[in-house]
Structures are given as structure tokens and as C-alpha cells.
Design an enzyme around this catalytic site. Structure first.
Site, short mmCIF file in Angstrom:
data_model
loop_
_atom_site.label_atom_id
_atom_site.label_comp_id
_atom_site.label_asym_id
_atom_site.label_seq_id
_atom_site.Cartn_x
_atom_site.Cartn_y
_atom_site.Cartn_z
N GLY A 12 0.79 -1.24 0.00
CA GLY A 12 0.00 0.00 0.00
C GLY A 12 0.82 1.28 0.00
O GLY A 12 0.30 2.34 0.34
N SER A 18 2.00 8.26 1.55
CA SER A 18 1.18 7.11 1.97
C SER A 18 1.40 6.77 3.43
O SER A 18 2.53 6.82 3.93
CB SER A 18 1.55 5.87 1.15
N ASP A 64 -1.25 -6.69 -7.19
CA ASP A 64 -2.60 -6.16 -7.31
C ASP A 64 -3.48 -7.15 -6.57
O ASP A 64 -3.57 -8.32 -6.97
CB ASP A 64 -2.98 -6.07 -8.80
N TYR A 155 -18.18 9.72 3.17
CA TYR A 155 -17.37 8.51 3.31
C TYR A 155 -18.16 7.28 2.82
O TYR A 155 -17.58 6.26 2.46
CB TYR A 155 -16.91 8.33 4.77
N LYS A 162 -15.09 -0.21 5.79
CA LYS A 162 -14.27 -0.16 7.01
C LYS A 162 -14.96 -0.91 8.15
O LYS A 162 -14.28 -1.53 8.98
CB LYS A 162 -13.95 1.28 7.41
N ILE A 191 -5.71 12.19 6.75
CA ILE A 191 -4.39 12.64 6.28
C ILE A 191 -4.51 12.82 4.77
O ILE A 191 -5.11 11.97 4.09
CB ILE A 191 -3.30 11.58 6.56
N THR A 193 -3.70 12.15 1.48
CA THR A 193 -2.98 11.17 0.65
C THR A 193 -3.72 11.03 -0.67
O THR A 193 -4.79 11.60 -0.84
CB THR A 193 -2.96 9.79 1.34
N ALA A 195 -5.34 8.40 -1.80
CA ALA A 195 -6.65 7.77 -1.58
C ALA A 195 -7.64 8.77 -1.01
O ALA A 195 -8.82 8.80 -1.39
CB ALA A 195 -6.50 6.57 -0.65
P1 NAP Z 1 -2.64 5.88 -0.52
O1 NAP Z 1 -1.28 6.42 -0.31
O2 NAP Z 1 -3.34 6.27 -1.77
O3 NAP Z 1 -2.59 4.31 -0.34
C1 NAP Z 1 -3.63 3.45 -0.79
C2 NAP Z 1 -2.96 2.28 -1.40
O4 NAP Z 1 -3.91 1.29 -1.81
C3 NAP Z 1 -2.19 2.68 -2.64
O5 NAP Z 1 -0.86 2.22 -2.52
C4 NAP Z 1 -2.95 1.96 -3.73
O6 NAP Z 1 -2.13 1.63 -4.83
C5 NAP Z 1 -3.40 0.74 -2.99
N1 NAP Z 1 -4.35 -0.04 -3.79
C6 NAP Z 1 -5.54 0.35 -4.30
N2 NAP Z 1 -6.07 -0.64 -5.01
C7 NAP Z 1 -5.21 -1.69 -4.95
C8 NAP Z 1 -5.17 -3.00 -5.47
N3 NAP Z 1 -6.15 -3.48 -6.26
N4 NAP Z 1 -4.11 -3.80 -5.20
C9 NAP Z 1 -3.10 -3.36 -4.45
N5 NAP Z 1 -3.06 -2.12 -3.92
C10 NAP Z 1 -4.09 -1.30 -4.18
O7 NAP Z 1 -3.60 6.35 0.66
P2 NAP Z 1 -3.57 6.13 2.25
O8 NAP Z 1 -4.41 7.19 2.79
O9 NAP Z 1 -2.18 5.95 2.72
O10 NAP Z 1 -4.40 4.77 2.39
C11 NAP Z 1 -3.91 3.64 3.06
C12 NAP Z 1 -5.00 3.06 3.97
O11 NAP Z 1 -5.24 3.98 5.03
C13 NAP Z 1 -6.32 2.81 3.29
O12 NAP Z 1 -6.88 1.61 3.79
C14 NAP Z 1 -7.15 4.00 3.76
O13 NAP Z 1 -8.53 3.74 3.73
C15 NAP Z 1 -6.64 4.11 5.17
N6 NAP Z 1 -6.93 5.37 5.87
C16 NAP Z 1 -6.61 6.55 5.28
C17 NAP Z 1 -6.89 7.73 5.96
C18 NAP Z 1 -6.57 9.05 5.33
O14 NAP Z 1 -7.16 10.06 5.74
N7 NAP Z 1 -5.66 9.13 4.39
C19 NAP Z 1 -7.49 7.71 7.23
C20 NAP Z 1 -7.78 6.48 7.80
C21 NAP Z 1 -7.51 5.31 7.11
P3 NAP Z 1 -1.97 2.70 -6.03
O15 NAP Z 1 -1.85 4.07 -5.44
O16 NAP Z 1 -0.76 2.22 -6.67
O17 NAP Z 1 -3.24 2.63 -6.79
#
Ligand code: NAP
Length: 273
Positions: A12, A18, A64, A155, A162, A191, A193, A195
Site C-alpha cells: 500500500g 502514503s 494487485d 465517506y 471499514k 491525512i 494522501t 486515496a
Molecule cells: P494511498 O497512499 O493512496 O494508499 C492506498 C494504497 O492502496 C495505494 O498504494 C494503492 O495503490 C493501494 N491499492 C488500491 N487498489 C489496490 C489493489 N487493487 N491492489 C493493491 N493495492 C491497491 O492512501 P492512504 O491514505 O495511505 O491509504 C492507506 C489506507 O489507510 C487505506 O486503507 C485507507 O482507507 C486508510 N486510511 C486513510 C486515511 C486518510 O485520511 N488518508 C485515514 C484512515 C484510514 P496505487 O496508489 O498504486 O493505486
């Protein structure tokens, strides 16, 4: 060095913003040996400098999670490189845009399936396929958000995902406890990012959380990274099935503090605006 001698895989990392990068960096700083994965060739190049920094250029693998064979191949690669592994970081989520804004009632079955598959089932499937190489004292961490427990504007579909992810953590924790495998989630505050950019009105969410959390600030990937490292280390040896909030305390709030303006009228305490 809290992670010295520990080997694991981080799924991820999209870039240096990230959450997974924050966790990987903290683990590396504490002496862990890491492997990381990328989604497809487009992201492989982007991840090469990060792999270099984390000293895992030779352990950068495609995965993936919608492709069963790639998860099986990941297991083979990790077994070849490490033998057994001590930790897995699952920091993956995806929902089609239609599921992250607009009316909840309009969500399609296809969008629902995709979100549940990538954001929830992937935790179960990765755990299932990597289980034969998990050591007897290993730890798995995934990432959740408060929107899986309570309503958060926009959301929508990810909230349902979730909720399912958090229950998967608990059922996995019970099931794998007998094998010495711990499973926990961090529920992180918002945060900025890649996503997160897909969530409607995300900038407002950031302001609101900073203004109304007990610590009066947003969290960073370093905050979440260090807490993730704790859950992967032996410091948390007796912790499993936990949803650990790293959100400046926002989740305890039921109502923001009220302040009164110069006319004695109640206003919501706002972030200086
Ligand atoms: P991020 O940097 O965009 O990371 C999300 C990751 O998921 C990316 O590396 C993405 O890959 C990967 N992904 C998506 N589809 C995939 C697939 N089919 N196979 C493998 N990998 C896949 O965003 P992040 O915020 O750090 O998210 C990480 C986790 O934290 C997520 O579960 C998110 O819901 C959670 N979270 C985020 C926040 C926030 O506010 N940011 C808060 C609480 C929880 P690609 O980018 O290469 O597509």
C-alpha cells in the site's frame, strides 16, 4: 531497535505521502528488513527510489490484490527472500468515485463489490495466502477510519467497507491467535494522501478534525507510522483484535466545545477562522 531481526512486507505504498510509507519507515528505523509491493508497472518506477531508501530494491514486488496469482507469487518471493516473515502491513483501500460522494442510496452493486473486494477481502486473502510463511510470533496491521463506526459525510461506501474490515480484524484475530499471529487495525485520523483525495470535501474534514480533536491538530504519517510499528513489534505482544485510534483523540468527541460571541450568542469553536 524494536524491530531488529524482524522481516515483513508492506502493501500500500503509493508515494511518500502514503500511510504505509510512514509505517515502513518507522519499522526500518527500528531495524526491520522490509519488502514492499506496487500495484502495476506504472507505480513500479515511482516506488524504486522509495525501495532504495528502505534498502529493499531487491524486494519490490507486484501485487494487485484483485489478482489471486500475484498474491500467490508474492508468497513465493517472500519465502525465497526471507523464509518466514514476522509482519504484514495491509494499507490498501479503493472505492469507485460514485461511492465517495452523492447519495448513499444510489450506490451500485458493482461499486459495492469492488470496494469490498479491494478494501476488505484483500486483508483476508493476503493473510490466508501468506499464512504458511508467518512466524509463530507475527503481527498483521491494517488501516481503518472512524467512518466505519459512525456517519462521516461522503465517506459512504468506504464506511461500510471499514466496518467490515474492522470485524474481519476481530474474527481473524480470534482465528489466528492459536497460531501466534496477532491482527490489529489502526483507525487513523484524516491525512492528505492519494486515496483521501477521492473523498468529497476532504479539505473541510481536515480542518474540522484539527479544530475539534482534543489535541487540536491533525495526525501525520509519522504519528501513524510509529503506532503501526508498535503494533508490529513485541511491545504489543499481548494486543490483538484491537482497533487502535491514532486521531488526536477525535473519536471520543460527541459534541464540539461551544464558545459565545461578543453578543453572547453560542458559536461553534472554530480553528481561528
Ligand atoms: P494511498 O497512499 O493512496 O494508499 C492506498 C494504497 O492502496 C495505494 O498504494 C494503492 O495503490 C493501494 N491499492 C488500491 N487498489 C489496490 C489493489 N487493487 N491492489 C493493491 N493495492 C491497491 O492512501 P492512504 O491514505 O495511505 O491509504 C492507506 C489506507 O489507510 C487505506 O486503507 C485507507 O482507507 C486508510 N486510511 C486513510 C486515511 C486518510 O485520511 N488518508 C485515514 C484512515 C484510514 P496505487 O496508489 O498504486 O493505486
Amino acid at each position: 531497535m524494536l524491530m531488529k531481526g524482524k522481516k515483513g512486507v508492506v502493501l500500500g505504498i503509493a508515494n511518500k505521502k502514503s500511510i504505509a510509507y510512514g509505517i515502513a519507515k518507522s519499522c526500518k528505523e527500528q531495524g526491520a528488513d522490509i519488502a514492499i509491493t506496487y500495484l502495476n508497472e506504472r507505480f513500479q518506477k515511482k516506488l524504486e527510489p522509495i525501495a532504495k531508501e528502505l534498502e529493499c530494491e531487491d524486494r519490490l514486488y507486484p501485487c494487485d490484490v484483485t489478482n489471486e496469482k500475484e498474491i500467490e507469487d508474492l508468497k513465493e518471493s517472500l519465502e525465497r527472500d526471507f523464509g518466514k516473515i514476522d509482519f504484514i502491513v495491509h494499507s490498501i483501500a479503493f472505492a469507485p468515485k460514485e461511492g465517495l460522494s452523492g447519495r448513499f442510496v444510489d450506490i451500485s452493486k458493482d461499486a459495492f463489490r469492488v470496494a469490498m473486494d479491494i478494501s476488505v477481502y484483500s486483508l483476508i486473502e493476503v493473510t490466508q495466502k501468506l499464512k504458511p510463511i508467518l512466524s509463530e510470533n507475527s503481527s498483521i496491521v491494517t488501516l481503518s477510519y472512524l467512518g466505519g463506526v459512525r456517519y462521516i459525510p461522503n465517506y459512504n461506501l468506504m464506511g461500510v467497507a471499514k466496518a467490515a474490515l474492522e470485524m474481519s480484524v476481530k474474527y481473524l484475530a480470534e482465528d489466528l491467535g492459536k497460531d501466534g499471529v496477532r491482527v490489529n487495525a489502526i483507525s487513523a485520523g484524516p491525512i492528505k494522501t492519494l486515496a483521501a483525495a477521492g473523498i468529497g470535501d476532504f479539505s473541510f474534514m481536515l480542518k474540522w478534525n484539527a479544530a475539534h480533536s482534543p489535541l487540536k491538530r491533525n495526525v501525520t504519517i509519522e504519528d501513524v507510522g510509529n503506532s503501526g510499528m508498535y503494533l508490529l513489534s513485541d511491545l504489543s505482544k499481548a494486543v490483538t483484535g484491537e482497533i487502535h485510534y491514532v486521531d488526536s483523540g477525535y473519536n471520543i468527541m460527541a459534541m464540539p466545545a461551544v464558545v459565545f460571541d461578543e453578543n453572547g450568542k453560542p458559536t461553534i469553536a472554530w480553528n481561528g477562522e
